[in-house]
Write an enzyme that holds these catalytic residues in place. Structure first.
Site, PDB file in Angstrom:
ATOM      1  N   GLY A 108     -46.645 -55.369 -40.182  1.00  0.00           N
ATOM      2  CA  GLY A 108     -47.535 -55.361 -38.963  1.00  0.00           C
ATOM      3  C   GLY A 108     -47.078 -53.957 -37.956  1.00  0.00           C
ATOM      4  O   GLY A 108     -47.832 -53.410 -37.260  1.00  0.00           O
ATOM      5  N   ASP A 109     -45.793 -53.847 -38.118  1.00  0.00           N
ATOM      6  CA  ASP A 109     -45.529 -52.226 -37.451  1.00  0.00           C
ATOM      7  C   ASP A 109     -45.767 -51.324 -38.178  1.00  0.00           C
ATOM      8  O   ASP A 109     -46.057 -50.332 -37.697  1.00  0.00           O
ATOM      9  CB  ASP A 109     -43.643 -52.497 -37.365  1.00  0.00           C
ATOM     10  CG  ASP A 109     -43.264 -53.925 -36.641  1.00  0.00           C
ATOM     11  OD1 ASP A 109     -43.923 -54.407 -35.981  1.00  0.00           O
ATOM     12  OD2 ASP A 109     -42.309 -54.370 -37.060  1.00  0.00           O
ATOM     13  N   GLY A 119     -52.575 -61.019 -41.863  1.00  0.00           N
ATOM     14  CA  GLY A 119     -51.724 -61.119 -42.948  1.00  0.00           C
ATOM     15  C   GLY A 119     -52.638 -60.707 -44.496  1.00  0.00           C
ATOM     16  O   GLY A 119     -53.159 -59.577 -44.340  1.00  0.00           O
ATOM     17  N   ALA A 120     -52.566 -61.718 -45.488  1.00  0.00           N
ATOM     18  CA  ALA A 120     -53.143 -61.093 -46.717  1.00  0.00           C
ATOM     19  C   ALA A 120     -54.585 -60.946 -46.783  1.00  0.00           C
ATOM     20  O   ALA A 120     -55.362 -60.149 -47.424  1.00  0.00           O
ATOM     21  CB  ALA A 120     -52.607 -61.917 -47.807  1.00  0.00           C
ATOM     22  N   SER A 140     -54.181 -58.181 -37.095  1.00  0.00           N
ATOM     23  CA  SER A 140     -53.776 -58.320 -38.492  1.00  0.00           C
ATOM     24  C   SER A 140     -53.729 -59.707 -38.852  1.00  0.00           C
ATOM     25  O   SER A 140     -53.327 -60.574 -38.033  1.00  0.00           O
ATOM     26  CB  SER A 140     -52.136 -57.584 -38.538  1.00  0.00           C
ATOM     27  OG  SER A 140     -51.529 -58.416 -37.673  1.00  0.00           O
ATOM     28  N   GLY A 144     -56.284 -58.839 -44.496  1.00  0.00           N
ATOM     29  CA  GLY A 144     -56.497 -57.610 -43.968  1.00  0.00           C
ATOM     30  C   GLY A 144     -56.417 -57.536 -42.541  1.00  0.00           C
ATOM     31  O   GLY A 144     -55.585 -58.129 -41.882  1.00  0.00           O
TER      32      GLY A 144
HETATM   33  N1  ATP Z   1     -49.818 -60.658 -48.702  1.00  0.00           N
HETATM   34  C1  ATP Z   1     -50.372 -59.699 -48.177  1.00  0.00           C
HETATM   35  N2  ATP Z   1     -51.219 -58.699 -49.084  1.00  0.00           N
HETATM   36  C2  ATP Z   1     -51.496 -57.642 -48.760  1.00  0.00           C
HETATM   37  N3  ATP Z   1     -51.581 -57.071 -47.447  1.00  0.00           N
HETATM   38  C3  ATP Z   1     -50.837 -57.896 -46.645  1.00  0.00           C
HETATM   39  C4  ATP Z   1     -50.303 -59.250 -46.906  1.00  0.00           C
HETATM   40  N4  ATP Z   1     -49.438 -59.555 -46.063  1.00  0.00           N
HETATM   41  C5  ATP Z   1     -49.762 -58.703 -44.734  1.00  0.00           C
HETATM   42  N5  ATP Z   1     -50.515 -57.442 -45.326  1.00  0.00           N
HETATM   43  C6  ATP Z   1     -50.750 -56.483 -44.442  1.00  0.00           C
HETATM   44  O1  ATP Z   1     -49.989 -56.053 -43.381  1.00  0.00           O
HETATM   45  C7  ATP Z   1     -50.819 -56.270 -42.300  1.00  0.00           C
HETATM   46  C8  ATP Z   1     -49.800 -56.962 -41.169  1.00  0.00           C
HETATM   47  O2  ATP Z   1     -49.358 -58.191 -41.601  1.00  0.00           O
HETATM   48  P1  ATP Z   1     -49.129 -59.469 -40.491  1.00  0.00           P
HETATM   49  O3  ATP Z   1     -50.444 -59.940 -40.095  1.00  0.00           O
HETATM   50  O4  ATP Z   1     -48.522 -60.520 -41.370  1.00  0.00           O
HETATM   51  O5  ATP Z   1     -48.517 -58.968 -39.547  1.00  0.00           O
HETATM   52  P2  ATP Z   1     -47.337 -59.129 -38.431  1.00  0.00           P
HETATM   53  O6  ATP Z   1     -47.213 -60.759 -38.363  1.00  0.00           O
HETATM   54  O7  ATP Z   1     -47.753 -58.330 -37.142  1.00  0.00           O
HETATM   55  O8  ATP Z   1     -46.203 -58.709 -39.347  1.00  0.00           O
HETATM   56  P3  ATP Z   1     -44.770 -58.299 -38.609  1.00  0.00           P
HETATM   57  O9  ATP Z   1     -44.438 -58.853 -37.297  1.00  0.00           O
HETATM   58  O10 ATP Z   1     -43.687 -58.742 -39.954  1.00  0.00           O
HETATM   59  O11 ATP Z   1     -44.730 -56.709 -38.319  1.00  0.00           O
HETATM   60  C9  ATP Z   1     -52.194 -57.258 -42.712  1.00  0.00           C
HETATM   61  O12 ATP Z   1     -52.991 -56.893 -41.678  1.00  0.00           O
HETATM   62  C10 ATP Z   1     -52.365 -56.634 -43.963  1.00  0.00           C
HETATM   63  O13 ATP Z   1     -52.935 -55.729 -43.904  1.00  0.00           O
HETATM   64  O1  F1X Z   2     -38.450 -61.673 -32.391  1.00  0.00           O
HETATM   65  P1  F1X Z   2     -39.631 -60.437 -32.291  1.00  0.00           P
HETATM   66  O2  F1X Z   2     -39.292 -59.382 -31.444  1.00  0.00           O
HETATM   67  O3  F1X Z   2     -40.974 -61.205 -32.017  1.00  0.00           O
HETATM   68  O4  F1X Z   2     -39.713 -59.921 -33.853  1.00  0.00           O
HETATM   69  C1  F1X Z   2     -38.635 -59.455 -34.365  1.00  0.00           C
HETATM   70  C2  F1X Z   2     -38.883 -59.055 -35.864  1.00  0.00           C
HETATM   71  O5  F1X Z   2     -39.036 -60.123 -36.505  1.00  0.00           O
HETATM   72  O6  F1X Z   2     -39.994 -58.058 -36.030  1.00  0.00           O
HETATM   73  C3  F1X Z   2     -39.729 -57.115 -36.918  1.00  0.00           C
HETATM   74  C4  F1X Z   2     -40.775 -57.112 -37.729  1.00  0.00           C
HETATM   75  O7  F1X Z   2     -42.061 -56.954 -37.333  1.00  0.00           O
HETATM   76  C5  F1X Z   2     -38.197 -57.460 -37.470  1.00  0.00           C
HETATM   77  O8  F1X Z   2     -37.803 -56.082 -37.565  1.00  0.00           O
HETATM   78  C6  F1X Z   2     -37.470 -58.250 -36.524  1.00  0.00           C
HETATM   79  O9  F1X Z   2     -36.529 -58.959 -36.954  1.00  0.00           O
END
Ligand code: ATP
Ligand code: F1X
Length: 314
Positions: free
Chosen positions: A251-252, A222-223, A220, A225
C-alpha cells in the site's frame, strides 16, 4: 518534493516459517530486517525511483538508532527527531503459500513537547514540498486529530496532504479536507461501518469518505487491485504478480507511485498499481526499483459494481 511523516516508525522483522503451529517451537527458514513504518516506506519507494522525498522520522532507544542506521545506509533524505521512548519492532511471519501474519507493537507514547518538536520539523521541511504524506498508526496517547491539524495548516498554505491511517485518526483527518486518503479494504469498512464484499460497496464507501471531506480516495483492495474515486470519476485497475512474496508495504509503494505520477487520472493509477504489484513480488517490506516495475501488466477495467471482492489480505 514529497515530504513524509511517520509518527510510529518501526523495525520490520520478517521471519519465514514452513508452517505456523501455535504452542510449538518453530525453527525459522530465514529472517530479514527492514526499516519500516508507512511514511518511511513511501519515502524509500520514492528514493528507489529517483523521486525527491524527505522523511520526518522520530526515533528512540537502540531500535531507533538501528532504524536510522538502516535508512542512512539506503541513502534516505531524513529529518530525524530524537524522542525518549524506544522505536517499536513489528514482526511478520511469512508462510510458503504467501500467508502473512503480522504483529505490530503499539509503539511508545510521545510527549506534548516531542509532538511540538516533530510538528516544527515537518513545518520547516515542508517549505519546498508539493505534498505532505501523513502515514501510519499513532503511538499511544497521541491526540487523534494530529494529522487533521497538519492538514489544516498545509492546505491553507497550498500544500497537498495525503493521509494513510485508520480509526479515529482517519475520521478526524477527513474533516480537515485532505487532498487524498489511501484506505485499504478494512479501513474503508471501519470508517464507514459498511461491509465491503463487492466493488460497488467499495466505491460507495469511498464516496462516503469524499462526502466526509477527502477530495480523492485511492482505495487499495489487496489482490483485487485498487479504485480511484475523484470528483465525477471512478477508475478501477489491477496488476497480476507472478510470485507474490510479501504484501507488507504494498500500500505504501502504491501511494508513492501514485504521487510520483502526478496524483491524478489514469496514468497515476497505472503507476500506483505497477509499484504496488512490484512490492508484492519482493520479500519483507523491500521497496521496488525501476527494474522491478512492469507497467505493461496493469489492466484498467470498467468498474463492475457486482464484482465480488476476494479474501482480505494484510
Ligand atoms: N496478492 C496480490 N496480488 C497482486 N497485487 C496485490 C496483492 N496484494 C496487494 N496487491 C496490490 O497492492 C495494493 C496494496 O495492497 P493492500 O490493499 O493490501 O494495501 P495495504 O493494506 O495498505 O498494505 P500495507 O499497509 O502493508 O502497505 C493493492 O491495491 C494491489 O494493487
Ligand atoms: O502499525 P501501522 O503504523 O498501521 O503500520 C506499520 C506497518 O505495518 O506498516 C508498514 C507497511 O505498510 C510496515 O513497514 C509497518 O510495520
Amino acid at each position: 518534493m514529497i515530504l513524509t511523516l511517520t509518527l510510529n516508525p518501526s523495525l520490520d522483522r520478517t521471519i519465514e516459517v514452513s508452517s505456523l503451529d501455535r504452542g510449538t517451537v518453530i525453527r525459522a527458514a530465514a529472517a530479514r530486517l527492514d526499516p519500516g513504518g508507512k511514511g518511511v516506506n513511501v519515502s524509500r519507494a520514492l528514493l528507489a525511483n529517483d523521486v525527491a522525498s524527505c522523511a520526518v522520522v522520530p526515533y528512540g532507544g537502540d531500535e531507533g538508532r538501528r532504524l536510522i542506521g538502516l535508512l542512512s545506509a539506503e541513502g534516505l533524505d531524513m529529518v530525524t527527531v530524537p524522542v525518549r521512548g524506544a522505536t517499536r519492532s513489528n514482526v511478520t511471519l511469512a508462510e510458503p503459500d504467501g500467508t502473512i501474519t503480522k504483529i505490530n507493537e503499539p509503539g511508545t507514547a510521545l510527549s506534548a513537547a516531542e509532538l511540538d518538536t516533530i510538528a516544527e520539523a515537518v513545518l520547516s521541511a515542508a517549505h519546498s514540498a508539493d505534498w505532505v504524506v501523513a502515514s501510519g498508526s499513532l503511538p499511544p496517547e497521541v491526540p487523534p486529530d494530529v494529522y487533521a491539524r497538519l492538514c489544516e495548516r498545509f492546505s491553507s498554505a497550498g500544500i497537498h496532504v495525503a493521509v494513510d491511517t485508520s480509526g479515529p485518526a482517519l475520521l478526524a483527518a477527513l474533516a480537515a479536507g485532505p487532498a487524498l486518503v489511501k484506505p485499504n479494504r478494512e479501513e474503508l469498512a471501519e470508517a464507514t461501518g459498511m461491509p465491503i464484499t463487492r466493488m460497488g460497496e467499495a466505491v460507495e464507501a469511498a464516496e462516503k469518505l469524499r462526502a466526509a471531506g477527502a477530495r480523492a480516495v485511492l482505495a487499495s483492495l489487496g489482490a483485487d487491485g485498487a479504485i480511484l474515486v475523484t470528483d465525477g470519476a471512478v477508475r478501477y485497475g489491477e496488476c497480476g504478480v507472478d510470485e507474490p512474496r510479501s504484501t507488507v508495504g504494498a500500500g505504501d509503494a502504491m501511494l508513492a507511485g501514485f504521487l510520483a505520477a502526478g496524483a491524478s487520472g489514469e496514468r497515476a493509477l497505472v503507476e500506483a498499481l505497477a509499484w504496488a504489484a512490484a512490492a508484492v513480488g519482493l520479500p519483507g517490506s523491500r521497496m521496488p526499483h525501476p527494474c522491478d516495475i512492469h507497467r505493461d501488466r496493469v489492466l484498467l477495467r470498467p468498474f463492475d459494481p457486482s464484482m465480488p471482492l476476494g479474501a482480505t489480505t494484510l
